[in-house]
Design a protein around this motif. Structure first.
Motif: not given
Length: 300
Positions: A234-247
């Motif tokens: 997982l890259e940094k951008k993808e990790c942030a996207r996953l977290a924000n979608a979950h939020l």
């Protein structure tokens, strides 16, 4: 009923209750509506009204094992000898599905334990657990302790201090989600209920969000790469996207400042959770293993 069931699955119990009541105004003999209404009321802590609904189900459909099961699970009802006899008759009936027989066995086990019946509770627990195990194995779900231990070792090998040192500022800095983990029957529900009594905390129950995110990552990757290895890529951008979608999903549930996910088996994903939410609070419930074992054995 379908829309009400959707609301219920989303823990929007007030909306679900209104719709189930509307169904009952049009069809006062709907055992399905009464059963689901009772479940929603029970989830809200309105046990007396829930029990009335479950009793009404049995008046309409005396073969409804789910209603007997719900009444027994309430811990407030002692079945009459005729009801106990009828439940045992349902166990012997070839017309009753095996999944319903599992519930009937546990309902009888709880009653046997509470009423100290001649047939001990353990007899029914053994029958229910054996039937449950048989069905699970036929469906390809057989617990493999060796494989599970190997998974634990792989998780420890991936989520090291160096792993996190190389991924500073990954994920989201939100502290909205709170994760309660531990073995089943370790007290996760009680802890969630205590927390949910606070006006600014929302108990979201056992959510499958984190396991689902992992499954989605596995499905889109090389078939040979599974959890936890798939998280390493997982890259940094993808990790942030996953977290924000979950939020966003969590915020759709409630405007509270903390939302609690009490899926006990999220302990497998704590490393991934720490990557998504470095500031998230994690509560680990512990209980004597002997108590855990007997408590799990007494539950469906």
């Amino acid at each position: 009923i379908n829309l009400a069931s959707v609301f219920s699955s989303q823990m929007k119990y007030d909306e679900a209750i209104n719709l189930f009541n509307e169904v009952l105004r049009n069809n006062p003999h709907s055992s399905e509506a009464y059963l689901n209404l009772g479940i929603c009321l029970s989830e809200k802590g309105e046990l007396e009204r829930a029990i009335e609904c479950f009793r009404r189900v049995i008046e309409i459909d005396k073969n409804n094992v789910d209603a007997y099961y719900a009444l027994a699970a309430s811990g407030r009802i002692s079945f009459e000898p005729t009801q106990l006899y009828y439940l045992r008759e349902l166990l012997a009936s070839p017309a009753v599905p095996n999944k319903a027989k599992i519930k009937a066995n546990f309902a009888l086990a709880w009653q046997a334990d509470a009423q100290e019946l001649p047939i001990p509770a353990m007899t029914y627990c053994r029958a229910g657990n054996n039937l449950h195990r048989s069905i699970s194995e036929k469906n390809g779900h057989k617990y493999d302790s060796t494989a599970h231990e190997a998974l634990g070792e792989r998780i420890q090998a991936v989520f090291t201090q160096n792993f996190f040192n190389d991924r500073v500022d990954f994920g989201s800095d939100s502290d909205l989600p709170v994760f309660i983990v531990g073995m089943p029957r370790s007290g996760t529900t009680l802890v969630e209920q205590i927390m949910s009594s606070h006006s600014e905390i929302w108990g979201a129950g056992e959510r499958s969000d984190i396991p689902q995110i992992v499954e989605n990552l596995e499905n889109r990757s090389n078939p040979l790469i599974s959890f936890p290895k798939v998280i390493e890529d997982l890259e940094k951008k993808e990790c942030a996207r996953l977290a924000n979608a979950h939020l966003r999903e969590l915020r759709d549930l409630s405007a509270s400042i903390r939302i609690v996910d009490k899926m006990p088996l999220n302990y497998l994903y704590l490393g991934f959770i720490a990557l998504l939410y470095p500031k998230a609070k994690i509560i680990h419930c512990k209980r004597d293993p002997r108590d855990l074992a007997i408590s799990c054995y007494f539950q469906n």
